[in-house]
Design a protein around this motif. Structure first.
Motif, mmCIF file in Angstrom:
data_model
loop_
_atom_site.group_PDB
_atom_site.id
_atom_site.type_symbol
_atom_site.label_atom_id
_atom_site.label_comp_id
_atom_site.label_asym_id
_atom_site.label_seq_id
_atom_site.Cartn_x
_atom_site.Cartn_y
_atom_site.Cartn_z
ATOM 1 N N CYS A 138 0.991 -1.263 -0.179
ATOM 2 C CA CYS A 138 -0.037 0.041 0.010
ATOM 3 C C CYS A 138 0.770 1.169 0.031
ATOM 4 C CB CYS A 138 -1.094 -0.057 1.089
ATOM 5 S SG CYS A 138 -1.782 1.597 1.499
ATOM 6 N N GLY A 139 0.862 1.933 -0.933
ATOM 7 C CA GLY A 139 1.542 3.219 -1.058
ATOM 8 C C GLY A 139 1.017 4.262 -0.240
ATOM 9 N N ALA A 140 -0.338 4.307 -0.010
ATOM 10 C CA ALA A 140 -1.052 5.526 0.611
ATOM 11 C C ALA A 140 -0.620 5.228 2.226
ATOM 12 C CB ALA A 140 -2.519 5.163 0.724
ATOM 13 N N GLY A 143 2.142 7.494 2.455
ATOM 14 C CA GLY A 143 2.276 8.441 1.028
ATOM 15 C C GLY A 143 0.989 9.369 1.558
ATOM 16 N N LEU A 144 0.289 9.720 0.427
ATOM 17 C CA LEU A 144 -0.603 10.822 0.565
ATOM 18 C C LEU A 144 -1.960 9.911 1.132
ATOM 19 C CD1 LEU A 144 -0.146 12.515 -2.968
ATOM 20 C CD2 LEU A 144 0.335 13.371 -0.532
ATOM 21 N N HIS A 145 -2.299 10.325 2.138
ATOM 22 C CA HIS A 145 -3.472 9.615 2.822
ATOM 23 C C HIS A 145 -4.663 10.732 3.574
ATOM 24 C CE1 HIS A 145 -0.427 9.086 6.036
ATOM 25 N NE2 HIS A 145 -1.281 9.865 6.441
ATOM 26 N N ARG A 146 -4.356 12.048 3.081
ATOM 27 C CA ARG A 146 -5.060 12.832 3.770
ATOM 28 C C ARG A 146 -6.496 12.732 3.718
ATOM 29 N NH1 ARG A 146 -7.263 17.393 1.801
ATOM 30 N NH2 ARG A 146 -7.644 19.086 3.521
ATOM 31 N N ASN A 147 -6.871 11.890 2.735
ATOM 32 C CA ASN A 147 -8.459 11.895 2.562
ATOM 33 C C ASN A 147 -8.896 10.408 2.659
ATOM 34 O OD1 ASN A 147 -10.863 12.768 1.985
ATOM 35 N ND2 ASN A 147 -10.747 12.519 -0.311
ATOM 36 N N LEU A 148 -7.988 9.753 3.447
ATOM 37 C CA LEU A 148 -8.487 8.266 3.368
ATOM 38 C C LEU A 148 -8.616 7.793 4.695
ATOM 39 C CD1 LEU A 148 -5.645 6.967 1.223
ATOM 40 C CD2 LEU A 148 -7.946 7.636 0.556
ATOM 41 N N ALA A 149 -9.093 6.590 5.045
ATOM 42 C CA ALA A 149 -9.970 6.067 6.043
ATOM 43 C C ALA A 149 -9.375 6.121 7.406
ATOM 44 C CB ALA A 149 -10.136 4.648 5.862
ATOM 45 N N PRO A 161 0.469 -7.371 2.572
ATOM 46 C CA PRO A 161 -0.570 -7.538 1.733
ATOM 47 C C PRO A 161 -1.915 -7.471 1.961
ATOM 48 C CG PRO A 161 -0.017 -9.640 2.512
ATOM 49 C CD PRO A 161 0.917 -8.655 2.995
ATOM 50 N N HIS A 162 -2.278 -6.885 3.212
ATOM 51 C CA HIS A 162 -3.389 -6.518 3.890
ATOM 52 C C HIS A 162 -3.616 -5.294 3.686
ATOM 53 C CE1 HIS A 162 -2.829 -10.707 5.915
ATOM 54 N NE2 HIS A 162 -3.388 -10.978 4.696
ATOM 55 N N THR A 163 -2.721 -4.464 3.903
ATOM 56 C CA THR A 163 -3.092 -3.027 4.196
ATOM 57 C C THR A 163 -3.892 -2.117 3.099
ATOM 58 O OG1 THR A 163 -1.012 -2.778 5.420
ATOM 59 C CG2 THR A 163 -1.880 -0.896 4.471
ATOM 60 N N CYS A 164 -4.862 -1.569 3.570
ATOM 61 C CA CYS A 164 -5.962 -0.646 2.684
ATOM 62 C C CYS A 164 -6.639 0.221 3.561
ATOM 63 C CB CYS A 164 -6.584 -1.627 1.845
ATOM 64 S SG CYS A 164 -7.950 -0.654 0.797
ATOM 65 N N ILE A 165 -6.479 1.439 3.096
ATOM 66 C CA ILE A 165 -7.079 2.515 3.807
ATOM 67 C C ILE A 165 -7.970 3.501 2.902
ATOM 68 C CG2 ILE A 165 -5.220 2.739 5.582
ATOM 69 C CD1 ILE A 165 -4.207 5.105 4.088
ATOM 70 N N ALA A 166 -8.295 2.861 1.572
ATOM 71 C CA ALA A 166 -9.069 3.484 0.564
ATOM 72 C C ALA A 166 -10.604 3.740 1.395
ATOM 73 C CB ALA A 166 -9.269 2.572 -0.630
ATOM 74 N N THR A 167 -11.316 4.602 0.646
ATOM 75 C CA THR A 167 -12.460 5.022 1.171
ATOM 76 C C THR A 167 -13.550 4.663 -0.151
ATOM 77 O OG1 THR A 167 -12.227 7.191 0.453
ATOM 78 C CG2 THR A 167 -11.968 6.714 2.881
ATOM 79 N N VAL A 272 -14.976 8.198 5.582
ATOM 80 C CA VAL A 272 -14.142 7.702 6.758
ATOM 81 C C VAL A 272 -13.895 6.277 6.790
ATOM 82 C CG1 VAL A 272 -14.997 9.577 8.315
ATOM 83 C CG2 VAL A 272 -16.197 7.166 7.952
ATOM 84 N N ALA A 273 -14.091 5.564 5.643
ATOM 85 C CA ALA A 273 -13.915 3.910 5.790
ATOM 86 C C ALA A 273 -14.056 3.345 4.449
ATOM 87 C CB ALA A 273 -14.756 3.328 6.832
ATOM 88 N N HIS A 274 -13.857 2.146 4.350
ATOM 89 C CA HIS A 274 -13.861 1.278 2.888
ATOM 90 C C HIS A 274 -15.141 0.989 2.807
ATOM 91 C CE1 HIS A 274 -12.938 -2.409 0.782
ATOM 92 N NE2 HIS A 274 -11.758 -1.934 0.529
ATOM 93 N N LYS A 275 -16.170 1.271 3.660
ATOM 94 C CA LYS A 275 -17.503 1.145 3.159
ATOM 95 C C LYS A 275 -18.292 2.418 3.879
ATOM 96 C CE LYS A 275 -18.941 -1.848 6.695
ATOM 97 N NZ LYS A 275 -19.737 -3.133 7.120
ATOM 98 N N PRO A 276 -19.557 2.748 3.587
ATOM 99 C CA PRO A 276 -20.372 3.531 4.086
ATOM 100 C C PRO A 276 -20.403 2.939 5.541
ATOM 101 C CG PRO A 276 -21.708 2.240 2.777
ATOM 102 C CD PRO A 276 -20.631 1.956 2.571
ATOM 103 N N TRP A 277 -20.206 3.878 6.687
ATOM 104 C CA TRP A 277 -19.954 3.685 8.060
ATOM 105 C C TRP A 277 -21.291 4.143 8.851
ATOM 106 C CZ3 TRP A 277 -16.196 1.056 10.230
ATOM 107 C CH2 TRP A 277 -16.194 0.845 11.656
ATOM 108 N N ARG A 278 -21.948 2.872 9.310
ATOM 109 C CA ARG A 278 -23.127 3.266 9.955
ATOM 110 C C ARG A 278 -22.822 3.437 11.514
ATOM 111 N NH1 ARG A 278 -28.865 1.645 9.512
ATOM 112 N NH2 ARG A 278 -29.806 2.414 11.008
ATOM 113 N N ALA A 279 -23.258 4.712 12.196
ATOM 114 C CA ALA A 279 -22.765 5.153 13.417
ATOM 115 C C ALA A 279 -23.473 4.308 14.665
ATOM 116 C CB ALA A 279 -22.722 6.500 13.582
ATOM 117 N N THR A 280 -23.460 2.959 14.290
ATOM 118 C CA THR A 280 -24.542 2.271 15.583
ATOM 119 C C THR A 280 -24.039 2.643 17.119
ATOM 120 O OG1 THR A 280 -22.980 0.340 15.272
ATOM 121 C CG2 THR A 280 -24.871 0.375 14.027
ATOM 122 N N VAL A 281 -22.819 2.616 17.486
ATOM 123 C CA VAL A 281 -22.390 3.179 18.668
ATOM 124 C C VAL A 281 -23.311 4.479 19.137
ATOM 125 C CG1 VAL A 281 -20.496 3.981 20.185
ATOM 126 C CG2 VAL A 281 -20.365 1.832 18.494
ATOM 127 N N ALA A 282 -23.030 5.317 18.420
ATOM 128 C CA ALA A 282 -23.785 6.763 18.379
ATOM 129 C C ALA A 282 -25.339 6.801 18.533
ATOM 130 C CB ALA A 282 -23.348 7.702 17.524
#
Lengths: 336, 173
Positions: A138-140, A143-149, A161-167, A272-282
């Motif tokens: 994972c380059g991000a 690297g440039l990850h200001r807008n990532l998860a 091989p598991h690292t991923c912070i895409a949104t 904020v996440a790899h998928k839409p994040w439901r804020a169930t805790v809140a």
């Protein structure tokens, strides 16, 4: 761009049969994401099965007061649909916050759901990316990850091989997540319904996969259940420029009050996440409690307690907290 | 993989053989001599390639030519088939361009904006989502035209050029 064969089917089942027999093929909807990824060399299908005119372009009433949205309904038409604007303002606002007028005219509802979870390293074939090129790293993450998860990401370092912070970049899907929509899917073995909560996945140990759909499965429609109190709902999006940019953080929220008590609430986050994040805790923290700014803020902070930001995207944590709080305050005031 | 198609561009049927990978934009520009729509980013981000496809504005760089068969493609040139469109005139009157490269895309996009407003479509800056009439304020025009970039930054003149036609068409107070 890799050469491909262009196919049309006469009906959805025919399209499923065609693609099921083509392991490297893909469905083509509006093409606003796929054609771009093909041109970049990121997506390399050898067959395109055009489904843009195969599934429904209608929005139908469901018996419970909800809506069934045909998978081929363009994003622009769905945003303009009077029943969506009246019953689910957060969904209309989310759609209108996404992309540009040209793209919304072309992009389909089903295709919006299936646009790739991505980042700039995913779309740059000279860079390592576990999502595009499994095991390449994972380059991000360094690297440039200001807008990532900041939630639910896998970061085990740049060479894992598991690292991923895409949104997931969709605005629409954040609203659909808050509304507990479900997706009707046609596969070789028939039709099934997938709750939207189970459609997209976190990267886990397999960041190449965005969704739980099997190859050949075709989204035919999206069902949005009735939620009478969603008439007081809102989608807010913060981005680097006023229009035509992905969310830094977005919030889809609906609030149901009983006097000054929260009877029910829906909160989902985008950007904020790899998928839409439901804020169930809140949501759980708020249900049955006071509808005050302090309670909203405490619930938002509880939700974001799980955040694991990196060096350059830590700002998203207070931003998400503030946006949840502010959006709920606005909805509470609108209710009064 | 070569495929025979017929594109209908600015009112004329144009049969041609294309590789399936060819975009509508490249088919028009490279094969049909229809160079009104421009190639800027080729990624759907700049809007220079905007055309009307069956009356709706789209980025022609992201439309595969094979999928456009049977649809009516209208470029900025096509809008002038019977003399200049009002948008062409107001863009001149308001000096709404400098180099002109993005202008055909701005014009077709603005034509799309006017049609969408006439149908009462809201935008991300529309306060009242359920209003059945659209008022194309300056803020509305800026939001709705955000898919068209102008590197000469003629925006300050594009907005009034679009606004003038919006008034004439009854979609601006």
């Amino acid at each position: 761009m890799r050469e491909f064969r262009y196919e049309k089917a006469i009906d959805p089942a025919g399209a499923v049969a065609l693609l099921t027999g083509e392991p490297e093929g893909a469905y083509l909807g509006g093409g606003t994401n796929l054609v771009d990824l093909m041109r970049l060399g990121v997506a390399t299908p050898d067959v395109l099965v055009d489904v843009r005119q195969l599934t429904s372009t209608e929005v139908e009433d469901l018996p419970d007061g909800g809506l069934r949205i045909g998978a081929a309904v363009p994003n622009a038409d769905l945003a303009a649909e009077p029943r969506v604007r009246e019953r689910y303002p957060l969904l209309a606002q989310a759609l209108l916050a996404g992309a540009s007028g040209q793209l919304r005219n072309r992009a389909t509802t089903g295709g919006n759901l299936l646009q790739r979870t991505r980042c700039t390293y995913f779309t740059d074939t000279t860079m390592p990316c576990n999502k595009r090129d499994a095991g390449s790293g994972c380059g991000a993450v360094e690297g440039l990850h200001r807008n990532l998860a900041v939630l639910g990401a896998t970061h085990e370092g740049p060479t894992s091989p598991h690292t991923c912070i895409a949104t997931h970049p969709s605005d629409m899907v954040v609203a659909l997540r808050a509304l507990d929509a479900s997706v009707r899917v046609l596969g070789a073995d028939g039709e099934r319904t997938v709750p939207i909560a189970e459609l997209h996945r976190l990267p886990g140990d397999d960041p190449a996969r965005d969704t739980t759909l099997a190859h050949g499965e075709l989204i035919t429609a999206i069902d949005v259940p009735a939620l009478p109190w969603a008439t007081r709902s809102r989608y807010r999006k913060v981005r680097d420029r006023a229009s035509y940019a992905f969310a830094l953080v977005s919030v889809a929220a609906a609030l149901d009050l009983d006097g000054s008590t929260v009877r029910d609430v829906r909160i989902a986050l985008g950007g904020v996440a790899h998928k839409p994040w439901r804020a169930t805790v809140a949501e759980d923290a708020l249900r049955g409690g006071p509808a005050t700014e302090a309670a909203f803020a405490a619930a938002a902070e509880a939700e974001l307690a799980a955040a694991a930001p990196l060096a350059d995207n830590a700002f998203k944590v207070p931003m998400a907290t503030n946006m949840i709080t502010r959006t709920l305050v606005q909805l509470a005031e609108a209710r009064a | 993989m070569d495929t025979q198609i017929t594109l209908r561009v600015d009112g004329a049927d144009r049969p041609l053989t294309v590789d399936t990978r060819t975009s509508l934009l490249d088919a028009m520009r490279e094969r049909l001599g229809a160079t009104s729509a421009k190639k800027g980013c080729d990624h759907g981000q700049c809007g220079a390639c905007t055309v009307l496809l069956d009356g709706r504005r789209v980025n022609s760089c992201l439309v595969l030519a094979v999928t456009a068969e049977g649809q009516e493609v209208t470029t900025s040139d096509g809008l002038a088939a019977d003399g200049p469109h009002r948008l062409h005139e107001t863009f001149v009157d308001h000096d709404a361009y400098q180099c002109g490269y993005c202008t055909p895309g701005q014009i077709t996009s603005a034509a799309g904006v006017l049609a969408e407003a006439a149908q009462g479509w809201p935008s991300a800056v529309t306060e009242d989502l359920v209003a059945d009439r659209t008022d194309l304020t300056d803020a509305e025009i800026r939001e709705r035209m955000s898919g068209n970039l102008c590197r000469c930054a003629a925006y300050a003149n594009i907005v009034p050029a679009v606004a003038q036609v919006a008034v004439e068409q009854g979609v601006r107070a």
